[in-house]
Design a protein around this motif. Structure first.
Motif, mmCIF file in Angstrom:
data_model
loop_
_atom_site.group_PDB
_atom_site.id
_atom_site.type_symbol
_atom_site.label_atom_id
_atom_site.label_comp_id
_atom_site.label_asym_id
_atom_site.label_seq_id
_atom_site.Cartn_x
_atom_site.Cartn_y
_atom_site.Cartn_z
ATOM 1 N N UNK A 117 13.560 60.518 1.316
ATOM 2 C CA UNK A 117 12.562 61.466 1.802
ATOM 3 C C UNK A 117 13.082 61.929 3.170
ATOM 4 N N UNK A 121 9.475 64.457 7.239
ATOM 5 C CA UNK A 121 8.368 64.113 6.566
ATOM 6 C C UNK A 121 7.636 62.500 6.494
ATOM 7 N N UNK A 125 4.186 61.202 8.085
ATOM 8 C CA UNK A 125 3.237 60.468 7.027
ATOM 9 C C UNK A 125 2.766 59.028 7.703
ATOM 10 N N UNK A 128 0.561 59.317 10.799
ATOM 11 C CA UNK A 128 -0.836 59.241 10.383
ATOM 12 C C UNK A 128 -1.377 57.928 9.892
ATOM 13 N N UNK A 129 -0.298 57.262 9.049
ATOM 14 C CA UNK A 129 -0.913 55.812 8.465
ATOM 15 C C UNK A 129 -0.961 54.871 9.405
ATOM 16 N N UNK B 252 -0.751 68.143 9.781
ATOM 17 C CA UNK B 252 -1.304 68.325 8.567
ATOM 18 C C UNK B 252 -0.750 69.425 7.607
ATOM 19 N N UNK B 254 2.143 70.427 7.589
ATOM 20 C CA UNK B 254 3.573 70.382 6.978
ATOM 21 C C UNK B 254 3.219 69.243 5.826
ATOM 22 N N UNK B 255 2.140 68.488 5.980
ATOM 23 C CA UNK B 255 1.881 67.356 5.098
ATOM 24 C C UNK B 255 1.486 68.193 3.906
ATOM 25 N N UNK B 258 4.397 69.967 1.991
ATOM 26 C CA UNK B 258 5.159 69.223 1.237
ATOM 27 C C UNK B 258 4.505 68.541 0.120
ATOM 28 N N UNK B 264 11.323 70.179 1.954
ATOM 29 C CA UNK B 264 11.620 70.443 3.241
ATOM 30 C C UNK B 264 12.938 71.068 3.608
ATOM 31 N N UNK B 300 -5.046 58.331 7.492
ATOM 32 C CA UNK B 300 -3.949 57.378 6.930
ATOM 33 C C UNK B 300 -3.913 57.464 5.492
ATOM 34 N N UNK B 303 -1.567 60.316 4.703
ATOM 35 C CA UNK B 303 -0.012 59.704 4.875
ATOM 36 C C UNK B 303 0.136 58.893 3.597
ATOM 37 N N UNK B 304 -0.436 58.292 3.198
ATOM 38 C CA UNK B 304 0.185 57.459 2.024
ATOM 39 C C UNK B 304 0.069 58.127 0.795
ATOM 40 N N UNK B 306 0.889 61.395 0.518
ATOM 41 C CA UNK B 306 2.031 62.022 0.768
ATOM 42 C C UNK B 306 3.439 61.406 0.465
ATOM 43 N N UNK B 307 3.418 59.969 1.002
ATOM 44 C CA UNK B 307 4.663 59.109 0.797
ATOM 45 C C UNK B 307 4.653 58.807 -0.765
ATOM 46 N N UNK B 310 5.697 61.896 -2.878
ATOM 47 C CA UNK B 310 7.265 62.121 -2.573
ATOM 48 C C UNK B 310 8.160 60.976 -3.355
ATOM 49 N N UNK B 311 7.703 59.476 -3.309
ATOM 50 C CA UNK B 311 8.397 58.522 -3.932
ATOM 51 C C UNK B 311 8.266 59.008 -5.551
ATOM 52 N N UNK B 314 10.670 61.557 -6.286
ATOM 53 C CA UNK B 314 12.168 61.097 -6.324
ATOM 54 C C UNK B 314 12.359 60.384 -7.509
#
Lengths: 335, 326
Positions: A117, A121, A125, A128-129, B252, B254-255, B258, B264, B300, B303-304, B306-307, B310-311, B314
């Protein structure tokens, strides 16, 4: 002589010198040791952050989350100081903050490396977390009233002088910590294998991988260095203001990145130096201080910082373009 | 990953969040009231995300959108509170409001052109150019207001942010219009095609006869204009303008982009994905808000999410690659 003018640092240095001369002509108070020592003390926070940011930028990545990491390390240290302040000492405090920073930086590195990633980005993230969770847990409370030894430490000077009015001033120990961080970073980047590998990775990730560099290790190293510096910086912030607030640092990350970029680091990776970074931070510090000393209303500050970034980055981009055009011409002639 | 599967991943997440929030909150979440309040809150972030998205498609970024929006807002606010009696310009001060909005949009477009020129003609990297203009523009906003709030707008302005048309909030209508226009630009015009091309491969794009510079310039112009439109909605909802409103929106956007499938690295992403992502984010935030959960925990959680997305992307990509190899 010609070689000197091919360095970005030379131009930043010239800018710093010219700016200093102008400010001194308007207000001679600028070029006093007292003012300069004061500046070096109050910009130790930004300077220490900048050391970590430089590592990340050279490696070809970017980290937005370091202010959130520093918020967590600073808050943890502050809680420890309030709960068991007598049993701790300053070395332990720096160590705890640094290690928590390393751990949080490693989380960033792991996400970036294992799931491919983009770093911007990932760190948006995690920022924020980290910040969100800390603010919930701390309920936004400010912490202050640290042990006496902690506030005494902030006032220690390496050497002390007295000004004409009879007030003592000096070269703060906090500045020395910042300088030590820079020296350490400079040494690693310049004289160690891992430091040179960071440049290689930033120059061209694919080539570095083919040449056998351990990219996972390098990612972990770069982002945990950033985390470590964020930890150190958070203690510096606590020393400087003797208060830890959950919202004091987050939001400043782009300012620090701007300072490092002013110093010649490129966002595409592979370039940047510790001396340049110091100059970049100095330029921002002198600009802010100079405007105050020249009695320019403080709300003009941001306009000048923005203009400086646009002019400096614009000029260096333009210079690079001329340079590459020249090279093409030379190559043509050789043929 | 194919576009269809990306869209369906988002749709599944959307349904999952909807079901989860309905279970947690009961009928409160599914009430008309809640949907109406969500429709009032989403447009600001939504329009700003569109402004961010179009630059990300060219593999750029626009960090100055919030600063641009605030400067435009302050210009509009200064015109509307300049002492001209609003009633003299039409019912509810329509004339004055129109002039103010045109001036605000003009200023925001101008900032966009500045960004575009720095990136296209000086060859500055988008992050640095827009970081510089962000700091400078927000500085100008502070100089203009000296840090104070400007408030008290004519009635016509307040309708934009708080009015209804047949029960549908005006802001969401503005957002839908903006999103549709952006969708048409990206999918059905030569400019949109070239924006995707530049994002995928600027060199190939250049050699196929596209004037990259002009496309980049127009991309950032549109981004600036959209920031200005977001500002109209924002200041009319707050009934005031200030130099540092909405600063937390920057990352936010960008978040959201994405999360909505905008790559990106540029070249991929559709408006429909972005709209789904915005609805997901808004439902999480409204749902948690109904449960009395802190705003910061919501941040928070975003953010989680988003990750997580993305995961998952992937892993799907890697799975498909492997299947393709064998």
């Amino acid at each position: 002589m010609k070689k000197i003018f091919s360095y970005h640092e030379t131009y930043v240095l010239i800018a710093v010198v010219i700016l200093s001369i102008v400010i001194t002509l308007v207000n001679p108070d600028f070029l006093t040791l007292e003012n300069l020592f004061g500046l070096l003390r109050s910009y130790a926070l930004m300077g220490t952050f900048a050391v970590g940011v430089l590592f990340v930028l050279i490696s070809g990545g970017i980290d937005i989350s370091f202010t959130a990491i520093a918020t967590i390390t600073g808050y943890t240290v502050a809680v420890l100081l309030l709960k068991a302040g007598d049993k701790l000492n300053i070395v332990l405090i720096f160590l705890i903050a640094g290690l928590i920073g390393v751990a949080l930086g490693m989380i960033n590195a792991a996400i970036i490396y294992f799931f491919r990633i983009p770093s911007i980005i990932t760190t948006i993230a995690t920022m924020n977390i980290y910040y969100g969770i800390l603010t919930v847990l701390s309920q936004g409370k400010w912490l202050y009233g640290f042990p006496q030894w902690f506030s005494d430490f902030a006032e220690i000077n390496v050497f002390t002088l007295t000004n004409r009015g009879g007030t003592p001033y000096g070269f703060s120990l906090i500045t020395l910590i910042w300088f030590a961080a820079m020296l350490l970073g400079w040494f690693i980047l310049r004289y160690t294998i891992i430091g040179r590998s960071v440049y290689a990775m930033g120059g061209n990730m694919a080539s570095a991988h083919r040449a056998g560099f351990n990219l996972m290790g390098l990612h972990l190293f770069v982002y945990s260095s950033m985390g470590f510096m964020a930890g150190i910086a958070s203690v510096i912030q606590a020393l400087l203001v003797q208060t830890v607030a959950p919202n004091a640092l987050v939001g400043k990350e782009l300012d620090v990145i701007a300072a490092v970029v002013l110093g010649g680091a490129s966002l595409s990776g592979g370039t940047g130096s510790m001396f340049g970074t110091f100059l970049g931070v100095s330029l921002i510090a002198i600009l802010g201080n100079g405007l105050t000393l020249m009695h320019v209303p403080s709300f003009w500050y941001k306009v000048f910082i923005g203009l400086t970034i646009l002019l400096s980055v614009g000029a260096s981009t333009y210079r690079r373009r001329l340079f590459s055009r020249q090279r093409v011409i030379i190559e043509e002639e050789v043929r | 990953m194919s576009k269809a599967s990306e869209f369906s991943v988002l749709l599944l997440v959307l349904i999952g969040v909807l079901v989860l929030m309905s279970l947690l909150n009961g009928s409160n979440f599914l009430s008309l009231n809640n949907f109406q309040s969500m429709a009032f809150q989403m447009p600001e972030l939504g329009i700003l995300s569109l402004a961010m998205m179009i630059t990300m498609l060219t593999s750029g970024i626009n960090l100055s959108i919030i600063a641009t929006a605030n400067l435009a807002g302050i210009i509009m606010a200064m015109i509307m509170t300049s002492g001209i009696a609003p009633e003299t310009t039409g019912p509810g001060g329509v004339g004055l409001v129109l002039i103010a909005i045109i001036a605000g949009l003009f200023v925001s477009t101008l900032v966009g052109v500045l960004n575009g020129a720095l990136i296209a003609f000086v060859d500055m990297s988008p992050i640095l150019a827009t970081l510089g203009t962000m700091i400078m523009v927000s500085g100008i906003a502070i100089v203009l207001t000296k840090g104070y709030v400007i408030s008290g707008f004519p009635v016509a302005m307040q309708v934009i942010g708080n009015g209804n048309v047949g029960g549908i909030p005006v802001p969401i209508l503005i957002f839908l219009a903006c999103a549709s226009i952006m969708g048409v630009i990206l999918q059905h015009t030569p400019l949109g095609m070239r924006i995707y091309l530049i994002g995928s491969n600027p060199v190939a794009c250049h050699y196929s006869g596209v004037n990259n510079r002009s496309v980049i310039l127009r991309t950032y112009l549109i981004s600036g204009l959209y920031s200005g439109i977001a500002s109209v909605v924002m200041i009319s909802r707050f009934n005031s303008a200030k130099a540092d409103y909405g600063e937390s929106y920057l990352l936010l956007t960008v978040l959201a982009s994405v999360l909505g499938g905008v790559s990106a690295a540029g070249g991929f992403g559709r408006v429909s994905g972005l709209v789904l992502a915005l609805i997901i984010l808004q439902m999480i935030s409204s749902g948690l808000n109904l449960m009395g959960v802190s705003n910061f925990l919501t941040i928070a959680l975003w953010g989680m999410v988003l990750i997580f997305v993305m995961v998952v992307k992937y892993l799907i990509e890697r799975y498909q690659e492997r299947r393709y190899m064998t």
